[in-house]
Design an enzyme around this catalytic site. Structure first.
Site, mmCIF file in Angstrom:
data_model
loop_
_atom_site.group_PDB
_atom_site.id
_atom_site.type_symbol
_atom_site.label_atom_id
_atom_site.label_comp_id
_atom_site.label_asym_id
_atom_site.label_seq_id
_atom_site.Cartn_x
_atom_site.Cartn_y
_atom_site.Cartn_z
ATOM 1 N N HIS A 1 52.353 -12.263 47.423
ATOM 2 C CA HIS A 1 51.442 -11.212 47.899
ATOM 3 C C HIS A 1 50.992 -11.505 49.331
ATOM 4 C CE1 HIS A 1 48.022 -8.275 47.360
ATOM 5 N NE2 HIS A 1 47.469 -9.055 48.267
ATOM 6 N N GLU A 2 50.494 -12.708 49.545
ATOM 7 C CA GLU A 2 49.989 -13.060 50.882
ATOM 8 C C GLU A 2 51.125 -13.079 51.908
ATOM 9 O OE1 GLU A 2 46.831 -12.910 51.387
ATOM 10 O OE2 GLU A 2 46.354 -12.838 49.248
ATOM 11 N N HIS B 1 51.366 -9.727 53.416
ATOM 12 C CA HIS B 1 50.370 -9.542 54.480
ATOM 13 C C HIS B 1 50.825 -10.252 55.755
ATOM 14 C CE1 HIS B 1 47.125 -7.536 52.357
ATOM 15 N NE2 HIS B 1 47.039 -8.474 51.433
HETATM 16 MG MG MG Z 1 45.718 -8.370 49.634
#
Ligand code: MG
Length: 502
Positions: free
Chosen positions: A265-266, A269
């Protein structure tokens, strides 16, 4: 890229503001990753001082005048982006009286401490007076900032430029009933499990970390410009994208998907920051444009790649190498375990389907408090009533209910919807990507992550904050944000796993 003379002058002066943001971000990373606990009160003071300096630079009258003059010139897209972002900052800082900013800062500091204690003791009454002040100030803030239709518009715009209550009402009114129906079908399916054995499987932290690094390396992590550390809650920080971007994940010693999927997930980003055009570095248009667009990137990697059968198949051997006891399970077991859908009390534990409902309830409640339809004192009961209605679960106490998130204590009202916007947008991005470069599953099986990165670079990442979110979506995907891609993806993906396709 930046040719206009006035814009050139603006960017030269902006370097100082950039440097302040850079060291603030570094101090923020340090606070969460490195700092000894005892350092926090002075760090808070340093942040406050840096914030004041930043405000002073942005609202400096000669700087404001320069931006005004430049805005009247013939500008290209990149230059217009610079002016748009600066005008937003100038508007923000010059609309709020400095006493208000200082007061808000003080109230938030006290509210965060009260929230921690209230959550720990599960006693809403400790937090209540602080939360009342927070909502009062947010209402006032909306008045200072101004809005066309609803005070909530002024608040949500701080996190998602251009979003409005009218838009969000429509968005959730389509999503909530459909998602609720899907969740009900899953929960009553014979395939539904309360708990999966793999959730209790333990791992050695060093091995897990090696696995996370292996997966991110396969994704193309540029370790010369990227770090992964450990923190209480996973996050990404852009220190000087694309040169220095950092993520964190967490290690609980069991339930390995939590650590792995947090890292994935990160990574989503981080990649957004890593792939911005290098020329945007240190300018106002550097970095992701909004929280919703940012979350679409993290959710794309986490859900559409990390939870796919293709991903589990491709990395299954690596899983077994890192955690040998996985050998007792097969690929289908791990795939199911990665895709468990189960009504939970806690948002951060929630699966992709029920997550939407967690956000909808927070959105409805914060709007209701802003409108004065319910009081802060009524929040705990209203929370419990709604979570029961949406998810069929009842919080045993307020720590597992209204007190679970830090966002309101931080004065962030209007923030939550961006999580749902990102989740929904990620499915639309997948659809557009597949039209261009073929089925995602095949790309994953062939480990063609470079093709995925390249598509994201061309369509989204390289533009930083040059275009407002809505314009960026239109340019990248050829249409506005829509809910149907997410809904059909969710029905198909989870429908097939739980045998509830119809
Ligand atoms: Mg997030």
């Amino acid at each position: 890229m930046f040719e206009n003379e006035l814009v050139g002058e603006i960017l030269k002066r902006y370097r100082r503001i950039w440097a302040l943001s850079h060291v603030s971000a570094l101090a923020e990373w340090d606070s969460d990753v490195m700092m000894p606990k005892g350092g926090s009160s002075l760090r808070g003071e340093a942040f406050a001082e840096l914030a004041v300096l930043k405000q002073r630079f942005i609202t400096d009258s000669s700087f404001v005048e320069l931006v005004r003059r430049a805005s009247r010139e013939e500008l290209n897209d990149y230059e217009r982006g610079v002016i748009r972002i600066l005008e937003r900052s100038i508007h923000y800082y010059s609309s709020l009286p400095s006493e208000f900013v200082a007061e808000e800062e003080r109230v938030i500091e006290a509210a965060k401490r009260a929230w921690e204690e209230a959550k720990q003791k599960s006693e809403f009454s400790i937090f209540r007076p602080h939360l009342e002040r927070i909502f009062e100030l947010q209402r006032k803030k909306a008045e200072y900032l101004g809005y066309d239709e609803h005070p909530y518009d002024a608040l949500v715009d701080l996190y998602e430029e251009g979003a409005t209550k009218r838009f969000l009402d429509r968005f959730f009114s389509v999503l909530v009933p459909e998602v609720s129906r899907l969740l009900k079908r899953i929960v009553s399916s014979p395939e539904f499990v309360e708990r999966h054995e793999l959730e209790d499987l333990t791992y050695v932290r060093e091995d897990m970390e090696r696995l996370n690094r292996f997966v991110l390396t396969a994704f193309g992590a540029p370790w010369d410009h990227f770090r992964m550390d450990v923190s209480a809650h996973p996050f990404t920080v852009d220190l000087a994208g694309p040169q220095d971007v950092r993520i964190t994940t967490w290690y609980h010693g069991r339930d390995f998907r939590r650590s792995l999927l947090a890292a994935v997930h990160e990574w989503g980003h981080a990649l957004y920051e890593l792939q911005q055009d290098p020329e945007l570095c240190c300018t106002p248009v550097s970095g992701g444009v909004s929280l919703g667009i940012h979350e679409s990137q993290s959710r794309f990697w986490e859900n559409h790649i990390g939870r796919s059968l293709a991903f589990v198949e491709t990395f299954f051997d690596a899983f077994r190498l890192a955690i040998p006891s996985i050998g007792a399970y097969d690929i289908r077991d791990v795939y199911k375990y990665f895709n468990l859908v189960r009504p939970e009390l806690i948002r951060v534990e929630a699966d992709e389907v029920s997550y939407i409902l967690h956000i909808a309830l927070r959105y409805e409640l914060e709007v209701a408090v802003i409108d004065g339809d319910i009081s802060v004192a009524e929040l705990p009961a209203a929370w419990n009533e709604r979570i029961e209605k949406y998810l069929g679960v009842t919080p045993p106490d307020d720590a597992h209910g209204v007190l679970q998130d830090i966002h309101w204590a931080m004065g962030a009202v209007g923030y939550f919807p961006t999580y749902a916007l990102g989740t929904v947008l990620s499915a639309q991005i997948r659809h557009a990507m597949e039209k261009d470069i073929g089925p995602l599953d095949e790309l994953i099986r062939g480990k063609h992550f470079g093709a995925i990165r390249d598509w994201l670079f061309r369509k989204v990442h390289r533009f930083g904050s040059v275009y407002p979110p809505r314009e960026l979506v239109r340019r990248a995907l050829g249409e506005d944000l829509r809910t149907d891609y997410f809904l059909s993806y969710a029905k198909e993906h989870y429908g097939s796993i739980y045998g509830v396709s119809k």
